[in-house]
Design a protein around this motif. Sequence first.
Motif, short mmCIF file in Angstrom:
data_model
loop_
_atom_site.label_atom_id
_atom_site.label_comp_id
_atom_site.label_asym_id
_atom_site.label_seq_id
_atom_site.Cartn_x
_atom_site.Cartn_y
_atom_site.Cartn_z
N GLN A 137 -8.98 -16.71 7.27
CA GLN A 137 -10.14 -16.87 5.70
C GLN A 137 -9.28 -16.78 4.78
OE1 GLN A 137 -12.82 -18.90 5.91
NE2 GLN A 137 -12.43 -19.11 8.28
N TYR A 138 -10.28 -16.01 3.97
CA TYR A 138 -9.94 -15.58 2.31
C TYR A 138 -9.27 -14.19 2.56
CZ TYR A 138 -11.27 -19.86 -0.25
OH TYR A 138 -11.97 -20.94 -1.04
N ILE A 139 -8.22 -14.11 2.10
CA ILE A 139 -7.94 -12.77 1.63
C ILE A 139 -8.25 -11.35 -0.08
CG2 ILE A 139 -5.97 -12.42 3.04
CD1 ILE A 139 -4.39 -12.27 0.11
N ASN A 140 -8.89 -10.92 0.08
CA ASN A 140 -9.30 -10.36 -1.48
C ASN A 140 -9.43 -9.33 -1.71
OD1 ASN A 140 -11.68 -10.91 -2.97
ND2 ASN A 140 -13.61 -9.51 -2.00
N ASP A 141 -9.83 -8.18 -1.78
CA ASP A 141 -9.33 -7.30 -2.82
C ASP A 141 -8.53 -6.24 -1.88
OD1 ASP A 141 -9.61 -5.29 -5.48
OD2 ASP A 141 -11.59 -4.75 -5.56
N MET A 142 -7.62 -5.41 -3.12
CA MET A 142 -6.42 -4.97 -2.48
C MET A 142 -6.66 -3.48 -3.31
SD MET A 142 -2.04 -6.05 -2.20
CE MET A 142 -2.65 -6.62 -4.38
N VAL A 143 -5.58 -2.28 -2.44
CA VAL A 143 -5.34 -1.24 -3.25
C VAL A 143 -4.03 -1.18 -2.83
CG1 VAL A 143 -6.40 0.50 -1.54
CG2 VAL A 143 -5.56 1.05 -4.04
N VAL A 144 -2.79 -0.03 -3.63
CA VAL A 144 -1.57 0.06 -3.53
C VAL A 144 -1.55 1.05 -3.82
CG1 VAL A 144 0.88 -0.14 -4.02
CG2 VAL A 144 -1.05 -2.15 -4.00
N ASP A 145 -1.11 2.05 -2.44
CA ASP A 145 -1.04 3.77 -2.21
C ASP A 145 0.79 4.07 -3.46
OD1 ASP A 145 0.94 3.37 -1.08
OD2 ASP A 145 -0.10 4.48 1.24
N GLY A 146 0.66 5.48 -3.12
CA GLY A 146 1.96 5.80 -3.33
C GLY A 146 2.75 5.46 -2.88
N PHE A 147 3.26 5.00 -2.07
CA PHE A 147 3.63 4.61 -1.19
C PHE A 147 4.64 3.20 -1.06
CE2 PHE A 147 2.77 8.49 1.18
CZ PHE A 147 3.61 9.44 0.86
N GLY A 148 4.08 2.45 -1.83
CA GLY A 148 3.83 1.18 -2.07
C GLY A 148 3.08 0.38 -1.23
N ARG A 149 3.01 1.26 -0.30
CA ARG A 149 2.05 0.15 0.81
C ARG A 149 0.88 -0.24 0.45
NH1 ARG A 149 2.75 5.71 4.90
NH2 ARG A 149 0.55 6.15 2.87
N ALA A 150 0.41 -1.31 1.04
CA ALA A 150 -0.72 -2.20 0.06
C ALA A 150 -2.02 -2.46 1.47
CB ALA A 150 -0.74 -3.73 -0.74
N TYR A 151 -2.82 -3.11 0.76
CA TYR A 151 -4.31 -2.48 2.28
C TYR A 151 -5.23 -3.42 0.93
CZ TYR A 151 -2.96 2.12 3.43
OH TYR A 151 -1.99 2.90 4.36
N VAL A 152 -5.13 -5.01 1.91
CA VAL A 152 -5.89 -5.88 1.87
C VAL A 152 -7.13 -5.48 2.62
CG1 VAL A 152 -5.40 -8.18 0.94
CG2 VAL A 152 -3.48 -6.20 1.05
N GLY A 153 -7.94 -6.48 1.79
CA GLY A 153 -9.54 -6.67 2.54
C GLY A 153 -9.44 -8.54 2.59
N THR A 154 -10.04 -9.05 3.79
CA THR A 154 -10.20 -9.85 4.66
C THR A 154 -11.56 -10.47 4.61
OG1 THR A 154 -10.06 -9.35 6.91
CG2 THR A 154 -8.07 -9.87 5.82
N PHE A 155 -11.97 -12.01 4.50
CA PHE A 155 -13.34 -12.08 4.24
C PHE A 155 -13.73 -12.21 6.21
CE2 PHE A 155 -14.34 -15.09 0.51
CZ PHE A 155 -13.84 -14.01 -0.33
N GLY A 156 -13.12 -12.22 6.68
CA GLY A 156 -13.89 -12.54 8.10
C GLY A 156 -14.09 -13.38 8.07
N PHE A 157 -14.95 -14.15 7.56
CA PHE A 157 -15.52 -15.84 7.29
C PHE A 157 -15.39 -16.52 6.15
CE2 PHE A 157 -19.13 -13.05 5.65
CZ PHE A 157 -19.60 -14.14 5.48
#
Length: 295
Positions: free
Chosen positions: A92-112
């Motif tokens: 399903q869709y991905i949504n919001d995201m945050v990128v930490d100081g090391f360049g790692r992106a954390y991305v939320g998914t809808f799930g449905f």
Amino acid sequence: MEKLLEGGLFFEGPRWHDGSWYVSDLYAHEVLRVGVDGRAEHVVTVPNQPSGLGWLPEGSLLVASMTDRRILRLSPDGVVSQHADLSALSAQYINDMVVDGFGRAYVGTFGFDLFAGATPKPGDILRVDPDGSVHVAAQDLRFPNGMVVTPENDTLIVAETFGGRFTAFTIDRDGSLRDRRVWSQVGTEPSYESIETIVRTDFAPDGCVLDAEGHIWVADALNGRACRVAPGGKVVDEVHAPGGLGLYSCTLGGEDGRTLLACTAPSFAEHERKAAKEGELYVHTVDVPRSEGRP
């Protein structure tokens, strides 16, 4: 609140970066740079709906492309490329995201499929490392949405929109998440049985930002307001969108870090938002500035 910009379709993912606001307009398929004077400039076209935004340490802009579940990368010299393909780990869709100081992106998914009224299912947080590799970082979240990372890059806090809460994780050196815990239960936890039941909460935390005192300003997606939430869940300040508008995301910025930018629209229904240019940005001055770390 003071109006900064009007005429959008649906603004999301606001960020403050290098003296300007950045915001995704989902249904106009573009990312905008907005000056403090309200003048908007096109940054990049994202055909499959832009959402979360963040920057790599070397200056490239990352954009979550929602419907095809990719992370796009806009280099400082203007070249657009694929940074990561998340489609194998998110149906399903991905949504919001945050990128930490090391360049790692954390991305939320809808799930449905929220917009089709499908039966609700939990979503995941996916981690995209700087090399573009994708990993499941956390599972079984009730619509993971806005996220913040503490200045020390050691804690990630995510808003579970249809769980009425913020959930925190400790970030290990390799970027993996552990020690899951409730940072604050801000609203009633609704039943996860249907579209009708998941909205039965008095607080639906959405896009958010961390301030210098460790509090979180967050949009309450069902009640047209932005609230400042203390660790543990107490709401210590709030501001309402004008004219009964919905308020779906917010961030802090401005020269002194004390300007709250809010993304507003009459609703979040896709067919309604595509039909009218009613998305607006508003600003409001707060007492405590933004955190020195990531959003």
